[in-house]
Design a protein around this motif. Sequence first.
Motif, PDB file in Angstrom:
ATOM      1  N   TRP A   1       0.840  -1.190   0.000  1.00  0.00           N
ATOM      2  CA  TRP A   1       0.000   0.000   0.000  1.00  0.00           C
ATOM      3  C   TRP A   1       0.875   1.240   0.000  1.00  0.00           C
ATOM      4  CZ3 TRP A   1      -5.332  -0.831   0.183  1.00  0.00           C
ATOM      5  CH2 TRP A   1      -5.722  -2.133   0.482  1.00  0.00           C
TER       6      TRP A   1
ATOM      7  N   VAL B   1      -1.508   7.724   0.899  1.00  0.00           N
ATOM      8  CA  VAL B   1      -1.934   8.882   0.114  1.00  0.00           C
ATOM      9  C   VAL B   1      -2.045  10.107   1.012  1.00  0.00           C
ATOM     10  CG1 VAL B   1      -3.724   9.799  -1.401  1.00  0.00           C
ATOM     11  CG2 VAL B   1      -3.167   7.372  -1.478  1.00  0.00           C
TER      12      VAL B   1
ATOM     13  N   GLY C   1      -5.225  -0.995  -6.952  1.00  0.00           N
ATOM     14  CA  GLY C   1      -5.761   0.363  -6.899  1.00  0.00           C
ATOM     15  C   GLY C   1      -6.850   0.595  -5.868  1.00  0.00           C
ATOM     16  N   SER C   2      -7.230  -0.439  -5.090  1.00  0.00           N
ATOM     17  CA  SER C   2      -8.282  -0.243  -4.095  1.00  0.00           C
ATOM     18  C   SER C   2      -7.785   0.678  -2.980  1.00  0.00           C
ATOM     19  CB  SER C   2      -8.734  -1.590  -3.519  1.00  0.00           C
ATOM     20  OG  SER C   2      -7.662  -2.210  -2.853  1.00  0.00           O
ATOM     21  N   LYS C   3      -8.729   1.323  -2.281  1.00  0.00           N
ATOM     22  CA  LYS C   3      -8.376   2.262  -1.215  1.00  0.00           C
ATOM     23  C   LYS C   3      -8.771   1.695   0.132  1.00  0.00           C
ATOM     24  CE  LYS C   3      -7.964   6.472  -3.656  1.00  0.00           C
ATOM     25  NZ  LYS C   3      -8.142   7.862  -3.686  1.00  0.00           N
TER      26      LYS C   3
ATOM     27  N   ASN D   1       4.757   0.850 -10.096  1.00  0.00           N
ATOM     28  CA  ASN D   1       4.378   2.255 -10.244  1.00  0.00           C
ATOM     29  C   ASN D   1       5.255   2.906 -11.299  1.00  0.00           C
ATOM     30  OD1 ASN D   1       3.031   4.597  -9.694  1.00  0.00           O
ATOM     31  ND2 ASN D   1       4.069   5.024  -7.775  1.00  0.00           N
TER      32      ASN D   1
ATOM     33  N   ASN E   1      -8.849   3.049   4.483  1.00  0.00           N
ATOM     34  CA  ASN E   1      -8.576   3.988   5.573  1.00  0.00           C
ATOM     35  C   ASN E   1      -8.271   3.169   6.816  1.00  0.00           C
ATOM     36  OD1 ASN E   1      -8.748   6.728   4.736  1.00  0.00           O
ATOM     37  ND2 ASN E   1     -10.928   6.414   4.349  1.00  0.00           N
TER      38      ASN E   1
ATOM     39  N   GLU F   1      -4.892   7.257   4.828  1.00  0.00           N
ATOM     40  CA  GLU F   1      -5.607   6.804   3.638  1.00  0.00           C
ATOM     41  C   GLU F   1      -4.577   6.153   2.732  1.00  0.00           C
ATOM     42  OE1 GLU F   1      -7.639   8.855  -0.198  1.00  0.00           O
ATOM     43  OE2 GLU F   1      -8.212   9.704   1.743  1.00  0.00           O
ATOM     44  N   MET F   2      -4.824   4.898   2.355  1.00  0.00           N
ATOM     45  CA  MET F   2      -3.860   4.148   1.563  1.00  0.00           C
ATOM     46  C   MET F   2      -4.488   3.640   0.269  1.00  0.00           C
ATOM     47  SD  MET F   2      -1.945   1.971   4.566  1.00  0.00           S
ATOM     48  CE  MET F   2      -3.353   0.993   5.015  1.00  0.00           C
ATOM     49  N   ARG F   3      -3.615   3.449  -0.755  1.00  0.00           N
ATOM     50  CA  ARG F   3      -4.044   2.895  -2.046  1.00  0.00           C
ATOM     51  C   ARG F   3      -3.201   1.660  -2.321  1.00  0.00           C
ATOM     52  NH1 ARG F   3      -1.870   3.617  -6.898  1.00  0.00           N
ATOM     53  NH2 ARG F   3      -0.695   5.416  -6.185  1.00  0.00           N
ATOM     54  N   ASN F   4      -3.852   0.580  -2.718  1.00  0.00           N
ATOM     55  CA  ASN F   4      -3.157  -0.658  -3.021  1.00  0.00           C
ATOM     56  C   ASN F   4      -2.389  -0.491  -4.324  1.00  0.00           C
ATOM     57  OD1 ASN F   4      -2.619  -3.389  -4.019  1.00  0.00           O
ATOM     58  ND2 ASN F   4      -3.910  -4.043  -2.315  1.00  0.00           N
TER      59      ASN F   4
END
Length: 187
Positions: free
Chosen positions: A22, A25, A49-51, A124, A53, A42-45
């Motif tokens: 993760w 963000v 791309g899933s989020k 990325n 908290n 708040e994180m993004r995989n």
Amino acid sequence: MPKINGNEIRPGNVLEHNGGLWVAVKADHVKPGKGGAFAQVEMRNLRNGSKLNERFRSADKIERVRLEQRDQQFLYENDGMLVFMDQDTFEQIELPADILGERRPFLQDGMTIEIEYYESEALNARLPQKVTCKVAETEPVVKGQTAANSFKPAVLDNGVKVMVPPFVGPEEDIVINTETMEYAERA
């Protein structure tokens, strides 16, 4: 891998959490009136791309992952896949076009971008901070228009709409900041 405390998480950190990778963000540090302080993250995989908290207390230990950055040259796009070449080994890799998200139109032929790897998996891609684009259309230059913060809409040659200062005319090269997607300077 180094472990960090929950209160040391900063935006941009890559964390191993619940068996996934993760990227943080946003990280807000909260001190409620009752109870201990915590970080609301708040994180993004990075893989799907899933989020998520999540709350981390300062006593929580989280694995911080270091990604390896390699400069790679963009060659071409093929069926929604972007093809990049490692400039040292000449090895080619394919990544989905949506890895760049809304910054995809700024990718130009032959551009060198930074791709981040975890072990041998590309996770990325990051464009250069500043990219030169040509203004395709905008309102004509108005003499004497010197208001301090006045901007006008313009369409770039890649189809992206940005706000530019009043002195910028059509067919001019300008520099765009790819992180904020805003006008930076004349080229």
